[in-house]
Scaffold this motif. Structure first.
Motif, PDB file in Angstrom:
ATOM      1  N   UNK A   1       0.635  -1.082   0.026  1.00  0.00           N
ATOM      2  CA  UNK A   1      -0.133  -0.073  -0.045  1.00  0.00           C
ATOM      3  C   UNK A   1       0.961   1.277  -0.005  1.00  0.00           C
ATOM      4  N   UNK A   2       2.083   1.259   0.457  1.00  0.00           N
ATOM      5  CA  UNK A   2       3.085   2.412   0.532  1.00  0.00           C
ATOM      6  C   UNK A   2       3.589   2.507  -0.759  1.00  0.00           C
ATOM      7  N   UNK A   3       3.556   1.608  -1.516  1.00  0.00           N
ATOM      8  CA  UNK A   3       4.086   1.621  -2.941  1.00  0.00           C
ATOM      9  C   UNK A   3       3.002   2.382  -3.931  1.00  0.00           C
ATOM     10  N   UNK A   4       1.838   2.788  -3.327  1.00  0.00           N
ATOM     11  CA  UNK A   4       0.625   3.394  -3.906  1.00  0.00           C
ATOM     12  C   UNK A   4       0.375   2.612  -5.360  1.00  0.00           C
ATOM     13  N   UNK A   5       0.293   1.215  -5.324  1.00  0.00           N
ATOM     14  CA  UNK A   5       0.069   0.513  -6.386  1.00  0.00           C
ATOM     15  C   UNK A   5      -1.600   0.740  -6.652  1.00  0.00           C
ATOM     16  N   UNK A   6      -1.927   0.285  -7.892  1.00  0.00           N
ATOM     17  CA  UNK A   6      -3.433   0.689  -8.185  1.00  0.00           C
ATOM     18  C   UNK A   6      -4.244  -0.499  -8.028  1.00  0.00           C
ATOM     19  N   UNK A   7      -4.396  -1.018  -6.656  1.00  0.00           N
ATOM     20  CA  UNK A   7      -5.234  -1.993  -6.637  1.00  0.00           C
ATOM     21  C   UNK A   7      -6.588  -1.620  -5.953  1.00  0.00           C
ATOM     22  N   UNK A   8      -7.338  -2.500  -5.878  1.00  0.00           N
ATOM     23  CA  UNK A   8      -8.811  -1.907  -5.222  1.00  0.00           C
ATOM     24  C   UNK A   8      -9.221  -2.704  -3.987  1.00  0.00           C
ATOM     25  N   UNK A   9      -8.130  -3.750  -3.569  1.00  0.00           N
ATOM     26  CA  UNK A   9      -8.472  -4.370  -2.249  1.00  0.00           C
ATOM     27  C   UNK A   9      -7.338  -5.036  -1.675  1.00  0.00           C
ATOM     28  N   UNK A  10      -7.271  -4.787  -0.371  1.00  0.00           N
ATOM     29  CA  UNK A  10      -6.147  -5.527   0.138  1.00  0.00           C
ATOM     30  C   UNK A  10      -6.708  -6.126   1.576  1.00  0.00           C
ATOM     31  N   UNK A  11      -6.803  -7.232   2.081  1.00  0.00           N
ATOM     32  CA  UNK A  11      -7.728  -7.597   3.241  1.00  0.00           C
ATOM     33  C   UNK A  11      -6.693  -9.060   3.958  1.00  0.00           C
ATOM     34  N   UNK A  12      -6.167  -8.551   5.063  1.00  0.00           N
ATOM     35  CA  UNK A  12      -5.259  -9.556   5.663  1.00  0.00           C
ATOM     36  C   UNK A  12      -6.120 -10.105   6.904  1.00  0.00           C
ATOM     37  N   UNK A  13      -5.948 -11.327   7.037  1.00  0.00           N
ATOM     38  CA  UNK A  13      -6.826 -12.022   8.229  1.00  0.00           C
ATOM     39  C   UNK A  13      -5.554 -12.405   9.226  1.00  0.00           C
ATOM     40  N   UNK A  14      -5.951 -12.361  10.387  1.00  0.00           N
ATOM     41  CA  UNK A  14      -5.078 -13.068  11.368  1.00  0.00           C
ATOM     42  C   UNK A  14      -5.124 -14.688  11.219  1.00  0.00           C
ATOM     43  N   UNK A  15      -3.909 -15.374  11.794  1.00  0.00           N
ATOM     44  CA  UNK A  15      -4.158 -16.703  11.756  1.00  0.00           C
ATOM     45  C   UNK A  15      -5.647 -17.502  12.335  1.00  0.00           C
ATOM     46  N   UNK A  16      -5.925 -16.704  13.509  1.00  0.00           N
ATOM     47  CA  UNK A  16      -7.297 -17.383  13.989  1.00  0.00           C
ATOM     48  C   UNK A  16      -8.375 -17.004  13.103  1.00  0.00           C
ATOM     49  N   UNK A  17      -8.667 -15.944  12.385  1.00  0.00           N
ATOM     50  CA  UNK A  17      -9.502 -15.655  11.344  1.00  0.00           C
ATOM     51  C   UNK A  17      -9.337 -16.556  10.027  1.00  0.00           C
ATOM     52  N   UNK A  18      -8.006 -16.877   9.431  1.00  0.00           N
ATOM     53  CA  UNK A  18      -7.754 -17.537   8.570  1.00  0.00           C
ATOM     54  C   UNK A  18      -8.261 -18.894   8.971  1.00  0.00           C
ATOM     55  N   UNK A  19      -8.062 -19.603   9.914  1.00  0.00           N
ATOM     56  CA  UNK A  19      -8.470 -21.053  10.350  1.00  0.00           C
ATOM     57  C   UNK A  19     -10.027 -21.065  10.276  1.00  0.00           C
ATOM     58  N   UNK A  20     -10.513 -20.020  10.892  1.00  0.00           N
ATOM     59  CA  UNK A  20     -12.282 -20.014  10.953  1.00  0.00           C
ATOM     60  C   UNK A  20     -12.860 -19.686   9.616  1.00  0.00           C
ATOM     61  N   UNK A  21     -12.363 -18.999   8.915  1.00  0.00           N
ATOM     62  CA  UNK A  21     -12.620 -18.932   7.361  1.00  0.00           C
ATOM     63  C   UNK A  21     -12.759 -20.301   6.574  1.00  0.00           C
ATOM     64  N   UNK A  22     -11.635 -20.673   6.813  1.00  0.00           N
ATOM     65  CA  UNK A  22     -11.574 -22.316   6.057  1.00  0.00           C
ATOM     66  C   UNK A  22     -12.350 -23.155   6.644  1.00  0.00           C
ATOM     67  N   UNK A  23     -12.439 -23.279   8.186  1.00  0.00           N
ATOM     68  CA  UNK A  23     -13.290 -24.193   8.487  1.00  0.00           C
ATOM     69  C   UNK A  23     -14.756 -23.953   8.308  1.00  0.00           C
ATOM     70  N   UNK A  24     -15.114 -22.889   8.468  1.00  0.00           N
ATOM     71  CA  UNK A  24     -16.855 -22.731   7.859  1.00  0.00           C
ATOM     72  C   UNK A  24     -16.919 -22.716   6.325  1.00  0.00           C
ATOM     73  N   UNK A  25     -15.983 -22.652   5.696  1.00  0.00           N
ATOM     74  CA  UNK A  25     -16.258 -22.692   4.240  1.00  0.00           C
ATOM     75  C   UNK A  25     -16.931 -24.084   3.511  1.00  0.00           C
ATOM     76  N   UNK A  26     -16.369 -25.056   4.179  1.00  0.00           N
ATOM     77  CA  UNK A  26     -16.847 -26.471   3.834  1.00  0.00           C
ATOM     78  C   UNK A  26     -15.789 -26.660   2.801  1.00  0.00           C
ATOM     79  N   UNK A  27     -16.140 -27.326   1.516  1.00  0.00           N
ATOM     80  CA  UNK A  27     -15.251 -27.688   0.543  1.00  0.00           C
ATOM     81  C   UNK A  27     -13.877 -28.574   0.954  1.00  0.00           C
TER      82      UNK A  27
END
Length: 541
Positions: A289-315
């Motif tokens: 983000x400090x490079x000012x690159x032209x993105x529309x989204x950057x969303x970083x999850x903690x380890x606990x959120x990452x585990x939770x997201x994958x666990x609730x996703x199924x698949x």
């Protein structure tokens, strides 16, 4: 039909796989569903309206119930527990600015308090009537929803302020444009509500927050009309748009909003990357983000959120393949997921993606391709429906958010989660807490935390659990130097903490400005500043 006591369309389910419930049981214990108040019983408890008849005002009990609360966890407890302390006495549906002016006159003549209402998606108490002797008139703006002007030369669009997200985007996209403002409440929230609460959309990294998109408009107040012309820039004194942004219905009602629009992008894609730990993901995100690159989204999850997201996703098979890939690449149990959105011309997207991937790979990140990113973007507006599923399974879930500078982000995540996780230990209850950075800036990031706990059999006990957790986290945010809200606003829930951010003089200045627009205090009293602050300010004046 929209649910009267939950989120969204009542025909849309959000099923969870069996292993997801097992995951939650392991974390906080088995849910214990309790019986909710019925619609019939709730309607029977609504008192007779205190408002005199008016052709624009409806007093049917169901309409008043549907406008009695928003979407916060306390709102859900009130609706589902039959604990609603007050209802609007009437609900109006204006179709023109003249209707709005007539309704403000009617409210002044009848002594009614006025609550402006957009999509009813507030999660901090913006639209809740307070008990009192004076009647309450809720003004639903949803019928002022048309695109009235599109200036393609200057890339400006003017809408009725009650236009909801999908309607706004449909009208723009039919003409080759987009606003690009996509809060999670997009399905129901309105343009006027976005301005009134200083909303932030999920792709604000490209399109900007609402304060950057809001170019002008018209505000009708008890003291008169305020016309805000659109300029590309101005040095003509303080910018009055900034006074209206975040005013939360205290100064009047927006009837017309002009916004800065953008041609539809040529190409858009979303990728998922995984880092070995939060520190490496945080470092890469900040560098990008400090490079000012032209993105529309950057969303970083903690380890606990990452585990939770994958666990609730199924698949399970897909997740298993991912876990194998990551382990081979040295990304294990403390992994963090970064979602990256690339939007714009195809050549710009390609070049930006290469640069981002280089930065991530240098920091130990592993690309998982587009599948996880595309699944997230496809389902992002369905995520709120998960609250219905969890409630019915016996779990309560809430979110809170702040923003802080980069050097304070790790500490902020730590103190918020430390305040929440043991918050119900005295009751023998556990709390599951997880966090992500939802919006990033060159100077810092928003910290967005979700916490889940078991509902109590008694709805008032569930509310007390929420009060304990919300209070602990809010105090931790203030003590750690964060804003009390990055995107949800102040409403009623955050008023006790606003003084730490604005100071006594700042609060007095806001109260004085509100009094100029609303001399008799009929506009959404108690919201933003709180009753005690306003009463003190009035006495001093």
């Amino acid at each position: 039909m929209r649910r009267w006591n939950g989120w969204g369309d009542d025909t849309i389910p959000y099923p969870l796989p069996a292993n997801a419930f097992a995951f939650l049981e392991e974390l906080v214990g088995p849910g214990a569903p309790a019986r909710d108040a019925t619609l019939a019983a709730t309607l029977a408890a609504i008192p007779v309206s205190r408002l005199p008849a008016h052709p624009l005002v409806r007093v049917e009990r169901l309409e008043r119930l549907r406008h009695a609360r928003g979407q916060s966890l306390p709102d859900w407890v009130a609706l589902r527990g039959g604990l609603i302390p007050a209802f609007p006495d009437g609900v109006a549906f204006p179709t023109t600015a003249d209707d709005v002016a007539a309704l403000l006159t009617y409210a002044a003549e009848t002594g009614a308090r006025v609550i402006p209402y957009g999509g009813g998606t507030s999660v901090v108490g913006h639209i809740n009537p307070a008990p009192g002797e004076r009647p309450v008139l809720t003004i639903n703006m949803r019928r002022l929803n048309q695109l009235t002007r599109l200036d393609t030369t200057n890339q400006l669009a003017t809408f009725g302020a009650g236009v909801a997200g999908p309607e706004l985007e449909a009208q723009l996209r039919a003409r080759g444009y987009t606003l690009g403002h996509f809060p999670q409440s997009f399905e129901y929230s309105t343009l006027g509500g976005w301005v009134a609460t200083r909303s932030s959309g999920q792709q604000s990294l490209r399109y900007g927050r609402i304060e950057g998109l809001f170019a002008g408009g018209v505000l009708l107040s008890p003291a008169g009309a305020l016309h805000l012309p659109s300029f590309p820039a101005s040095a003509a004194g303080p910018d009055l748009r900034q006074l209206i942004l975040g005013s939360e219905g205290r100064m009047g009602i927006l009837t017309e909003v002009t916004v800065r629009v953008t041609p539809l992008p040529e190409h858009e894609e979303f990728h998922a990357l995984f880092f070995p730990d939060f520190a490496s993901g945080l470092s890469a995100t900040r560098q990008i983000v400090q490079e000012r690159l032209p993105l529309s989204l950057l969303r970083l999850s903690t380890p606990t959120e990452t585990r939770t997201t994958l666990a609730l996703a199924g698949h399970e098979r897909l997740i298993g393949m991912l876990e194998t890939l990551l382990s081979v690449r040295g990304v294990g149990g403390e992994k963090c997921m970064l979602l990256a959105g690339f939007t714009g011309r195809s050549t710009v997207v390609r070049d930006t993606r290469h640069t981002v991937m280089d930065i991530c790979h240098a920091g130990g990140g592993v690309s998982a391709g587009r599948r996880f990113g595309e699944q997230w973007i496809e389902g992002r507006f369905r995520t709120p429906y998960l609250r219905n599923t969890l409630w019915e399974a016996g779990y309560a879930v809430d979110t809170l958010e702040t923003a802080t500078n980069w050097d304070n982000v790790p500490r902020m995540v730590e103190v918020i989660e430390a305040a929440l996780r043991p918050g119900l230990a005295e009751e023998g209850e556990r709390v599951h807490v997880f966090t992500h950075l939802s919006h990033v800036y060159p100077q810092g990031a928003s910290v967005y935390t979700t916490y889940l706990f078991r509902r109590a059999a008694d709805p008032e006990a569930t509310l007390r659990r929420w009060e304990t957790l919300k209070g602990a986290a809010s105090r931790a945010i203030v003590a750690c130097g964060g804003t009390i809200s990055h995107q949800h606003g102040v409403g009623r829930d955050h008023t006790p903490y606003l003084g730490a951010e604005k100071g006594a003089l700042g609060l007095d200045a806001l109260a004085a400005a509100i009094a100029r627009f609303d001399p008799h205090g009929i506009m959404n009293p108690g919201v933003l500043l709180g009753d005690e602050t306003e009463e003190s300010s009035r006495k001093e004046r």
